[in-house]
Design a protein around this motif. Sequence first.
Motif, PDB file in Angstrom:
ATOM      1  N   LEU A 520       0.841  -1.184   0.000  1.00 32.81           N
ATOM      2  CA  LEU A 520       0.000   0.000   0.000  1.00 32.81           C
ATOM      3  C   LEU A 520       0.880   1.239   0.000  1.00 32.81           C
ATOM      4  O   LEU A 520       1.879   1.288   0.730  1.00 32.81           O
ATOM      5  CB  LEU A 520      -0.841  -0.035   1.284  1.00 32.81           C
ATOM      6  N   VAL A 521       0.536   2.194  -0.822  1.00 32.25           N
ATOM      7  CA  VAL A 521       1.259   3.474  -0.805  1.00 32.25           C
ATOM      8  C   VAL A 521       0.226   4.596  -0.716  1.00 32.25           C
ATOM      9  O   VAL A 521      -0.789   4.559  -1.408  1.00 32.25           O
ATOM     10  CB  VAL A 521       2.097   3.687  -2.101  1.00 32.25           C
ATOM     11  N   TYR A 522       0.466   5.545   0.153  1.00 27.81           N
ATOM     12  CA  TYR A 522      -0.425   6.706   0.230  1.00 27.81           C
ATOM     13  C   TYR A 522       0.387   7.939   0.577  1.00 27.81           C
ATOM     14  O   TYR A 522       1.547   7.839   0.983  1.00 27.81           O
ATOM     15  CB  TYR A 522      -1.554   6.488   1.229  1.00 27.81           C
ATOM     16  N   SER A 523      -0.241   9.082   0.377  1.00 27.57           N
ATOM     17  CA  SER A 523       0.498  10.309   0.656  1.00 27.57           C
ATOM     18  C   SER A 523      -0.330  11.207   1.555  1.00 27.57           C
ATOM     19  O   SER A 523      -1.553  11.078   1.637  1.00 27.57           O
ATOM     20  CB  SER A 523       0.808  11.047  -0.641  1.00 27.57           C
ATOM     21  N   THR A 543       9.877  -3.427  -5.110  1.00 29.68           N
ATOM     22  CA  THR A 543      10.372  -2.098  -5.442  1.00 29.68           C
ATOM     23  C   THR A 543       9.170  -1.175  -5.568  1.00 29.68           C
ATOM     24  O   THR A 543       8.205  -1.486  -6.267  1.00 29.68           O
ATOM     25  CB  THR A 543      11.126  -2.117  -6.790  1.00 29.68           C
ATOM     26  N   VAL A 544       9.224  -0.071  -4.859  1.00 28.03           N
ATOM     27  CA  VAL A 544       8.110   0.868  -4.914  1.00 28.03           C
ATOM     28  C   VAL A 544       8.558   2.122  -5.654  1.00 28.03           C
ATOM     29  O   VAL A 544       9.631   2.658  -5.374  1.00 28.03           O
ATOM     30  CB  VAL A 544       7.653   1.258  -3.488  1.00 28.03           C
ATOM     31  N   ILE A 572      12.333   2.796  -4.696  1.00 28.45           N
ATOM     32  CA  ILE A 572      12.924   2.310  -3.453  1.00 28.45           C
ATOM     33  C   ILE A 572      12.647   0.836  -3.232  1.00 28.45           C
ATOM     34  O   ILE A 572      11.546   0.344  -3.482  1.00 28.45           O
ATOM     35  CB  ILE A 572      12.372   3.123  -2.250  1.00 28.45           C
ATOM     36  N   GLU A 573      13.688   0.143  -2.775  1.00 31.93           N
ATOM     37  CA  GLU A 573      13.546  -1.266  -2.417  1.00 31.93           C
ATOM     38  C   GLU A 573      12.895  -1.324  -1.047  1.00 31.93           C
ATOM     39  O   GLU A 573      13.323  -0.630  -0.119  1.00 31.93           O
ATOM     40  CB  GLU A 573      14.930  -1.911  -2.280  1.00 31.93           C
ATOM     41  N   LEU A 574      11.890  -2.145  -0.934  1.00 33.91           N
ATOM     42  CA  LEU A 574      11.220  -2.258   0.355  1.00 33.91           C
ATOM     43  C   LEU A 574      11.215  -3.727   0.767  1.00 33.91           C
ATOM     44  O   LEU A 574      10.688  -4.583   0.049  1.00 33.91           O
ATOM     45  CB  LEU A 574       9.798  -1.707   0.221  1.00 33.91           C
ATOM     46  N   GLY A 575      11.835  -4.012   1.926  1.00 37.66           N
ATOM     47  CA  GLY A 575      11.952  -5.390   2.383  1.00 37.66           C
ATOM     48  C   GLY A 575      10.621  -6.000   2.786  1.00 37.66           C
ATOM     49  O   GLY A 575       9.602  -5.319   2.874  1.00 37.66           O
ATOM     50  N   ALA A 576      10.638  -7.307   3.052  1.00 38.60           N
ATOM     51  CA  ALA A 576       9.440  -8.002   3.525  1.00 38.60           C
ATOM     52  C   ALA A 576       9.033  -7.414   4.870  1.00 38.60           C
ATOM     53  O   ALA A 576       9.885  -7.075   5.694  1.00 38.60           O
ATOM     54  CB  ALA A 576       9.744  -9.481   3.679  1.00 38.60           C
ATOM     55  N   ASN A 577       7.753  -7.261   5.074  1.00 33.77           N
ATOM     56  CA  ASN A 577       7.217  -6.704   6.332  1.00 33.77           C
ATOM     57  C   ASN A 577       7.899  -5.403   6.736  1.00 33.77           C
ATOM     58  O   ASN A 577       8.207  -5.187   7.897  1.00 33.77           O
ATOM     59  CB  ASN A 577       7.347  -7.716   7.466  1.00 33.77           C
ATOM     60  N   ASP A 578       8.125  -4.577   5.745  1.00 33.61           N
ATOM     61  CA  ASP A 578       8.809  -3.320   6.036  1.00 33.61           C
ATOM     62  C   ASP A 578       7.970  -2.136   5.522  1.00 33.61           C
ATOM     63  O   ASP A 578       6.948  -2.327   4.851  1.00 33.61           O
ATOM     64  CB  ASP A 578      10.189  -3.341   5.381  1.00 33.61           C
ATOM     65  N   PHE A 579       8.433  -0.945   5.814  1.00 34.07           N
ATOM     66  CA  PHE A 579       7.686   0.253   5.439  1.00 34.07           C
ATOM     67  C   PHE A 579       8.681   1.374   5.169  1.00 34.07           C
ATOM     68  O   PHE A 579       9.860   1.267   5.516  1.00 34.07           O
ATOM     69  CB  PHE A 579       6.763   0.680   6.582  1.00 34.07           C
ATOM     70  N   PHE A 580       8.218   2.448   4.535  1.00 35.94           N
ATOM     71  CA  PHE A 580       9.027   3.670   4.547  1.00 35.94           C
ATOM     72  C   PHE A 580       8.145   4.890   4.730  1.00 35.94           C
ATOM     73  O   PHE A 580       6.946   4.851   4.451  1.00 35.94           O
ATOM     74  CB  PHE A 580       9.950   3.783   3.330  1.00 35.94           C
ATOM     75  N   ILE A 581       8.761   5.932   5.233  1.00 36.78           N
ATOM     76  CA  ILE A 581       8.069   7.212   5.378  1.00 36.78           C
ATOM     77  C   ILE A 581       9.014   8.244   4.769  1.00 36.78           C
ATOM     78  O   ILE A 581      10.091   8.476   5.301  1.00 36.78           O
ATOM     79  CB  ILE A 581       7.810   7.559   6.861  1.00 36.78           C
TER      80      ILE A 581
END
Length: 585
Positions: A520-523, A543-544, A572-581
């Motif tokens: 899921l991606v939101y802003s 990859t997001v 951006i590479e996003l790992g398993a069960n991970d997130f970014f802000i």
Amino acid sequence: MIKESIYHRPKNNFAYAYDEKTLHIRLQTKRNDMEQVTLIHGDPYDWSENKWQVHKKDMYLQASDELFDYWLVEISPPYRRLRYGFELTNEEEKIVYTETGFYNVAPSDVKLYFCFPFLNSIDVFQAPEWVKNTVWYQIFPERFANGNTENDPEGTLEWGSVDPSYDNHFGGDFEGVMEHLDYLEDIGITGIYFTPIFKAYSNHKYDTIDYMEIDPQFGDKETFKELIKKCHERGIRVMLDAVFNHSGYYFPQFQDVLKNGKSSQYKDWFHIREFPVQTEPRPNFDSFAFTPHMPKLNTENPEVKQYLLDVTSYWIEEFDIDGWRLDVANEVDHQFWRDFRKKVKTIKSDVYILGEIWHDSMPWLQGDQFDAVMNYPFTLAALDYLATGTITANEFKNQMTKVLCSYPENVNEVAFNLLGSHDTARVLTLCNEDSRKAKLLYVLQFSFKGTPCVYYGDEIGMTGGDDPGCRKCMIWDKSKQDLQLKSFIKKLIHFRKTEAAFGSRGKFRFMESGIETNHLVYSKSYENEVVYVAINPSEKPITVSIPDVYGTYAKNVWTNETITPIKNSIKIELGANDFFIIKAY
Ligand code: ARE
Ligand code: CA
């Protein structure tokens, strides 16, 4: 064009005053059916040369769920009056939709249009400003901390020695809460919601005996006053639970009815269907969920209403509380809540009124009753998506879009977003004790539109199933607390306070919900910055990409890394069960 899907109705979530100058107009159309939607509008009395003066303003696609697109436009009519319609365009045709139906060309007769008669300031939905910046913490007083063993009820068990049952006691009290205000302040909590504290029979205190007294097991009025004072000194507000739908079985007025039947002066305080009153096999009086322990109060009776309104004022006037959470709010009549609101707001204008309603709550959120409701639709959808995995990212997005679009934006800004309460199994338990999942849920909760509430003990990884399992004694032994989870939540709270767009003022928008990847991606945007949040609950790295990144600079606020957008986009590479802000500015 699918006309049957086009929907609008003024004076609710489709057309409302956002503030004293601004109206929001929304339109629902079938998903992907329209290319463009434009508002046609004017002041009804603005005529020139016998012609009604109209203007146009494009609407933007605010969100989409499985079936519908939702279009929104903000408008500030100079004379606060508006007549309007919609011009709908797709590759096949262009039509106009107004209150009286569909037209090939915009009718010139103002009478045929939708009407927002006048934006009267007093009718604008307005929750207290402070609520937007509040991070709530829910305390079930019997289980948070025992600060004084002298007030323990008979048969009190050793703290945490056994699991909670329907009727056991562990002796939690106000002194216990006072001893741990440092703890709460350190995490960043700025509001405490206490489940009931008035004199009652059970351990949960939802069966009130005396609404004017503190339950002696929690302390006395002096201690409570001191607690409030100490909270206020630390910038922590206090909200109490108002259980006005029903009293308890041992409420003296109900006891009088049991004793004197038809001749009791309190017989009309309840809804007794026949005399003599009986409790078996089912009560012959209205009660909460058929339990004889909770006879429903007749809030239409002026005496009862006066009594409860006196209770309402007393705790605000004498104790300076900051909020009322209304138990079983949807089973009490609307007239009662309207009078309740008037009373509360005349005494202290910024008291927060929070209704406990698990379902669609628009009728209570028009500005004349509640400031917010407990956002259980969010709770359930978030848990289904990230804890139990029973719905996909896309279903989550669809469900929440529906919820968000069924309320005005100013209502969404103060929604009470919880992941659990004393009525639900604990987050970590629902996550199968996988704290990686719980962390994703906290990221979602703290970045979502609305204000977050943490249920006591969830922040240190406590577990427990449905009521009463979720009401275990708070664990104070540091070696048994998940300190990593606690600092994780503390960091999120910190961001809520320091990153404006991350907080409740940020304009929320779903960007992507991966069909295969389940991410899921939101802003969220506010003034000159946009925060992008991505969540990947799957076991595979992904990859997001974020196209059209706002501004010039970008930074991962969690890791403090600088990111350089390439051709206006970020990958951006996003790992398993991970997130970014990521913040872009
Ligand atoms: C106890 C047991 C229950 C048992 C019940 C039977 O714990 O397992 O079924 O007794 O009598 C309080 C206590 C509870 C107690 C209850 C009854 O905290 O421990 O239950 O009294 O004695 C609906 C209501 C909502 C309500 C929930 C529980 O709409 O208002 O049910 N929540 C409030 C409080 C509770 C409190 C009461 C009401 C009563 O927050 O703590 O219970 O004062 C769906 C439905 C909702 C439903 C929801 C949850 O979404 O649509 O309407 O909420 O599920 O069940
Ligand atoms: Ca005690």
